[in-house]
Scaffold this motif. Structure first.
Motif, PDB file in Angstrom:
ATOM      1  N   PHE A 101      -5.674   9.474  11.452  1.00  0.00           N
ATOM      2  CA  PHE A 101      -5.090  10.531  12.360  1.00  0.00           C
ATOM      3  C   PHE A 101      -4.329  10.108  13.506  1.00  0.00           C
ATOM      4  O   PHE A 101      -3.120  10.114  13.660  1.00  0.00           O
ATOM      5  N   GLU A 102      -4.930   9.085  14.245  1.00  0.00           N
ATOM      6  CA  GLU A 102      -4.531   8.274  15.377  1.00  0.00           C
ATOM      7  C   GLU A 102      -2.810   7.710  15.231  1.00  0.00           C
ATOM      8  O   GLU A 102      -2.204   7.699  15.868  1.00  0.00           O
ATOM      9  N   PRO A 103      -2.702   7.003  13.849  1.00  0.00           N
ATOM     10  CA  PRO A 103      -1.314   6.455  13.731  1.00  0.00           C
ATOM     11  C   PRO A 103      -0.456   7.469  13.752  1.00  0.00           C
ATOM     12  O   PRO A 103       0.828   7.312  13.891  1.00  0.00           O
ATOM     13  N   CYS A 104      -0.454   8.863  13.469  1.00  0.00           N
ATOM     14  CA  CYS A 104       0.365  10.058  13.230  1.00  0.00           C
ATOM     15  C   CYS A 104       0.706  10.385  15.052  1.00  0.00           C
ATOM     16  O   CYS A 104       1.719  11.198  14.965  1.00  0.00           O
ATOM     17  N   TYR A 105      -0.217  10.029  15.734  1.00  0.00           N
ATOM     18  CA  TYR A 105       0.055  10.538  17.003  1.00  0.00           C
ATOM     19  C   TYR A 105      -0.141   9.392  18.182  1.00  0.00           C
ATOM     20  O   TYR A 105      -0.604   9.767  19.207  1.00  0.00           O
ATOM     21  N   SER A 106       0.050   8.387  17.719  1.00  0.00           N
ATOM     22  CA  SER A 106      -0.610   7.177  18.672  1.00  0.00           C
ATOM     23  C   SER A 106       0.269   7.010  19.979  1.00  0.00           C
ATOM     24  O   SER A 106      -0.152   6.687  20.986  1.00  0.00           O
ATOM     25  N   ASP A 107       1.495   7.610  20.224  1.00  0.00           N
ATOM     26  CA  ASP A 107       2.475   7.640  21.255  1.00  0.00           C
ATOM     27  C   ASP A 107       1.748   8.696  22.272  1.00  0.00           C
ATOM     28  O   ASP A 107       1.910   8.521  23.743  1.00  0.00           O
ATOM     29  N   VAL A 108       0.898   9.444  22.090  1.00  0.00           N
ATOM     30  CA  VAL A 108       0.391  10.758  22.881  1.00  0.00           C
ATOM     31  C   VAL A 108      -1.124  10.667  22.506  1.00  0.00           C
ATOM     32  O   VAL A 108      -2.003  11.741  22.779  1.00  0.00           O
ATOM     33  N   LEU A 150      -5.877  -2.343   2.263  1.00  0.00           N
ATOM     34  CA  LEU A 150      -4.806  -2.380   3.014  1.00  0.00           C
ATOM     35  C   LEU A 150      -3.527  -2.375   2.375  1.00  0.00           C
ATOM     36  O   LEU A 150      -2.483  -2.916   3.192  1.00  0.00           O
ATOM     37  N   ASP A 151      -3.446  -2.077   1.122  1.00  0.00           N
ATOM     38  CA  ASP A 151      -2.147  -2.186   0.430  1.00  0.00           C
ATOM     39  C   ASP A 151      -1.203  -0.827   0.445  1.00  0.00           C
ATOM     40  O   ASP A 151      -0.317  -0.638   0.126  1.00  0.00           O
ATOM     41  N   GLY A 152      -2.246   0.393   0.956  1.00  0.00           N
ATOM     42  CA  GLY A 152      -1.546   1.715   0.925  1.00  0.00           C
ATOM     43  C   GLY A 152      -1.596   2.365  -0.346  1.00  0.00           C
ATOM     44  O   GLY A 152      -0.798   3.413  -0.662  1.00  0.00           O
ATOM     45  N   LYS A 153      -1.970   1.666  -1.686  1.00  0.00           N
ATOM     46  CA  LYS A 153      -1.781   1.973  -2.716  1.00  0.00           C
ATOM     47  C   LYS A 153      -2.328   3.426  -3.142  1.00  0.00           C
ATOM     48  O   LYS A 153      -3.587   3.841  -2.673  1.00  0.00           O
ATOM     49  N   GLY A 154      -1.800   4.455  -3.566  1.00  0.00           N
ATOM     50  CA  GLY A 154      -2.116   5.743  -3.674  1.00  0.00           C
ATOM     51  C   GLY A 154      -2.216   6.752  -2.521  1.00  0.00           C
ATOM     52  O   GLY A 154      -3.129   7.701  -2.557  1.00  0.00           O
ATOM     53  N   LEU A 155      -1.665   6.397  -1.276  1.00  0.00           N
ATOM     54  CA  LEU A 155      -1.656   6.998  -0.154  1.00  0.00           C
ATOM     55  C   LEU A 155      -1.303   8.543  -0.518  1.00  0.00           C
ATOM     56  O   LEU A 155      -1.762   9.360   0.334  1.00  0.00           O
ATOM     57  N   GLN A 156      -0.284   8.577  -0.991  1.00  0.00           N
ATOM     58  CA  GLN A 156       0.474  10.042  -1.104  1.00  0.00           C
ATOM     59  C   GLN A 156      -0.554  10.982  -1.900  1.00  0.00           C
ATOM     60  O   GLN A 156      -0.371  12.116  -2.037  1.00  0.00           O
ATOM     61  N   GLN A 185       0.685   4.216   6.544  1.00  0.00           N
ATOM     62  CA  GLN A 185       1.142   3.090   5.844  1.00  0.00           C
ATOM     63  C   GLN A 185       1.623   1.828   6.715  1.00  0.00           C
ATOM     64  O   GLN A 185       1.238   0.919   6.580  1.00  0.00           O
ATOM     65  N   LYS A 186       2.262   2.398   7.890  1.00  0.00           N
ATOM     66  CA  LYS A 186       2.799   1.543   8.975  1.00  0.00           C
ATOM     67  C   LYS A 186       1.595   0.693   9.487  1.00  0.00           C
ATOM     68  O   LYS A 186       1.600  -0.329   9.751  1.00  0.00           O
ATOM     69  N   GLU A 187       0.426   1.605   9.738  1.00  0.00           N
ATOM     70  CA  GLU A 187      -0.438   0.882  10.520  1.00  0.00           C
ATOM     71  C   GLU A 187      -1.484  -0.138   9.578  1.00  0.00           C
ATOM     72  O   GLU A 187      -1.966  -1.121  10.079  1.00  0.00           O
ATOM     73  N   LEU A 188      -1.414   0.365   8.367  1.00  0.00           N
ATOM     74  CA  LEU A 188      -2.054  -0.624   7.270  1.00  0.00           C
ATOM     75  C   LEU A 188      -1.299  -1.680   7.361  1.00  0.00           C
ATOM     76  O   LEU A 188      -1.821  -2.891   7.102  1.00  0.00           O
ATOM     77  N   ASP A 189       0.039  -1.806   7.062  1.00  0.00           N
ATOM     78  CA  ASP A 189       1.000  -2.876   7.128  1.00  0.00           C
ATOM     79  C   ASP A 189       0.705  -4.109   8.402  1.00  0.00           C
ATOM     80  O   ASP A 189       0.659  -5.000   8.071  1.00  0.00           O
ATOM     81  N   SER A 190       0.550  -3.091   9.651  1.00  0.00           N
ATOM     82  CA  SER A 190       0.270  -4.072  10.754  1.00  0.00           C
ATOM     83  C   SER A 190      -1.027  -4.559  10.637  1.00  0.00           C
ATOM     84  O   SER A 190      -1.209  -5.830  11.267  1.00  0.00           O
ATOM     85  N   LEU A 191      -2.022  -4.153  10.095  1.00  0.00           N
ATOM     86  CA  LEU A 191      -3.261  -4.940   9.659  1.00  0.00           C
ATOM     87  C   LEU A 191      -3.297  -6.009   8.665  1.00  0.00           C
ATOM     88  O   LEU A 191      -3.812  -6.967   8.868  1.00  0.00           O
ATOM     89  N   ALA A 192      -2.563  -5.671   7.610  1.00  0.00           N
ATOM     90  CA  ALA A 192      -2.614  -6.524   6.598  1.00  0.00           C
ATOM     91  C   ALA A 192      -1.939  -8.139   6.962  1.00  0.00           C
ATOM     92  O   ALA A 192      -2.150  -8.882   6.230  1.00  0.00           O
ATOM     93  N   ASP A 193      -1.042  -7.753   7.994  1.00  0.00           N
ATOM     94  CA  ASP A 193      -0.417  -9.138   8.432  1.00  0.00           C
ATOM     95  C   ASP A 193      -1.358 -10.068   8.957  1.00  0.00           C
ATOM     96  O   ASP A 193      -0.825 -11.422   9.185  1.00  0.00           O
ATOM     97  N   GLY A 194      -2.454  -9.672   9.517  1.00  0.00           N
ATOM     98  CA  GLY A 194      -3.214 -10.570  10.493  1.00  0.00           C
ATOM     99  C   GLY A 194      -4.743 -10.940   9.793  1.00  0.00           C
ATOM    100  O   GLY A 194      -5.040 -10.183   8.874  1.00  0.00           O
ATOM    101  N   GLU A 195      -5.348 -11.956  10.309  1.00  0.00           N
ATOM    102  CA  GLU A 195      -6.576 -12.313   9.905  1.00  0.00           C
ATOM    103  C   GLU A 195      -7.538 -11.286  10.339  1.00  0.00           C
ATOM    104  O   GLU A 195      -8.714 -10.897   9.594  1.00  0.00           O
ATOM    105  N   THR A 196      -7.543 -10.537  11.517  1.00  0.00           N
ATOM    106  CA  THR A 196      -8.239  -9.488  12.021  1.00  0.00           C
ATOM    107  C   THR A 196      -8.507  -8.345  10.812  1.00  0.00           C
ATOM    108  O   THR A 196      -9.423  -7.743  10.844  1.00  0.00           O
ATOM    109  N   GLY A 197      -7.526  -7.786  10.111  1.00  0.00           N
ATOM    110  CA  GLY A 197      -7.307  -7.071   9.315  1.00  0.00           C
ATOM    111  C   GLY A 197      -8.411  -7.272   8.084  1.00  0.00           C
ATOM    112  O   GLY A 197      -8.841  -6.334   7.437  1.00  0.00           O
ATOM    113  N   LYS A 198      -8.689  -8.409   7.959  1.00  0.00           N
ATOM    114  CA  LYS A 198      -9.828  -8.646   6.696  1.00  0.00           C
ATOM    115  C   LYS A 198     -11.141  -7.960   7.081  1.00  0.00           C
ATOM    116  O   LYS A 198     -12.135  -7.789   6.445  1.00  0.00           O
TER     117      LYS A 198
END
Length: 377
Positions: A101-108, A150-156, A185-198
């Motif tokens: 949910f939160e990635p969909c309205y993170s700005d507010v 964290l690859d977003g496979k099958g998100l749709q 997917q954008k949120e998952l991509d941001s996590l996949a780039d770092g060690e913390t995402g593990k």
């Protein structure tokens, strides 16, 4: 002078929050120093003839004399203990809000946190999980797998594996996630780039940070000493930012109450071996006692522990609260309506953020007494 705080956990299963035999995770802390901790540990080992030469909470809870040793520790350090304990299934339900949910309205997102929407989603999902069995369990397992990979496979098509058995609530959550898959997917991509995402589902980091922040209201400076932990080793940046920090900052974002979000560390987190660090042995024992109590074990010892632990186990703890989903409560009604509105907007492809504040105000007013509505129009 810096106060030493020792930390250790019980019930660690990393990213596997659905572990069948480990339902609770506890992260315990105790304020002491090397000399005091050593004296107490060595006295208890001798008094209770503990053969290993080390206090290990997971072993002590199994035997009467071990539980007596734990009782002495809890009594000796009463007022100098802080514990964070989490129901792992409920924690996973909370992660659904955080990453679906939160990635969909993170700005507010503050709008939704202020009305407790995150707690509503977590509690209603937990209720579904406990009541519906296999159908909800498959949804949770699918989400856990998504966050591990964290690859977003099958998100749709996420959460479709058991959609025939889904309730109305699970259906809305499933369809919302599918329609807003690009945000997720954008949120998952941001996590996949770092060690913390593990370690994105692990509970250690949030527990340690919350405990330190609360210790920081009691002591001007802290020295944090932890047992070795892969999740903590992977994410030292936010702790290093607190070294020699003297600013005291509080947040009201989550529930309107003030919560500390800063603390002052004397240096980087120290990682030590529990075999030679007696303070960590004490923390380990306290954490194991907390898990033992929350797991429903009942005997003379746990009845004694319960009152002590209950006073010290509310620091960032993640525990269900069914008041959040009782529809006779106005806030529960409001959040149920917000879920319907978000689902409706997602299905129609309407912007979730535009007019979100007005939507929440209108829904709040619709649930208020007529005189209140007139005065606030």
């Amino acid at each position: 002078m810096s106060q030493k705080i020792y930390f250790d956990e019980s019930g660690f299963t990393g990213n596997n929050l659905l572990h069948p035999s480990q339902n609770y995770f506890a992260y315990a802390s105790v304020a002491s120093d090397d000399d005091e901790a050593k004296a107490i540990v060595e006295r208890l080992i001798k008094k209770y003839n503990i053969q290993s030469g080390e206090l290990k909470g997971a072993n002590l809870v199994k035997f009467a004399k071990g539980r007596k040793a734990i009782s002495e520790i809890l009594e000796a350090f009463e007022g100098r203990i802080k514990i964070s304990i989490s129901d792992k299934k409920f924690a996973l339900a909370g992660k659904v809000h955080e990453y679906i949910f939160e990635p969909c309205y993170s700005d507010v997102n503050s709008l939704f946190y202020r009305i407790g929407f995150h707690r509503f989603i977590a509690n209603i999902l937990y209720t579904e999980f406990m009541a519906r069995g296999a159908g909800a369990e498959e949804l949770f397992a699918e989400f856990e797998s998504l966050m591990r990979e964290l690859d977003g496979k099958g998100l749709q098509t996420i959460f479709s594996s058991s959609d025939a058995s889904h309730s109305e609530t699970l259906r809305m959550i499933r369809e919302f996630a599918q329609k807003r898959h690009s945000d997720i997917q954008k949120e998952l991509d941001s996590l996949a780039d770092g060690e913390t995402g593990k370690w994105v589902l692990d509970l250690t980091d949030s527990a340690l940070f919350t405990l330190l922040a609360n210790w920081g209201t009691q002591y001007e400076q802290l020295t944090a000493i932890c047992d070795h932990s892969k999740p903590l080793l992977a994410n030292q940046e936010m702790y290093n930012g607190m070294i020699c920090n003297t600013k005291k900052v509080f947040s009201r974002l989550v529930d309107g109450q003030e919560h500390p979000v800063t603390f002052n560390l004397s240096g980087p987190i120290e990682f030590a071996d529990s075999r030679t660090t007696h303070g960590i042995q004490l923390a380990d024992t306290i954490a194991a006692a907390a898990v033992f109590v929350f797991s429903g074990k009942v005997d003379e010892s746990t009845e004694h522990w319960r009152s002590i632990i209950a006073c010290q186990a509310h620091y960032g703890s993640v525990i269900p609260d069914m008041e959040e989903v009782k529809l006779e409560n106005t806030r529960s009604k409001l959040n149920a309506l917000v879920l319907h509105q978000l689902h409706d907007r997602a299905m129609r492809g309407v912007d979730l953020i535009e007019g979100a504040r007005e939507m929440i105000i209108d829904l709040t007013l619709s649930l208020s007494p007529p005189t209140y509505r007139m005065n606030h129009r």
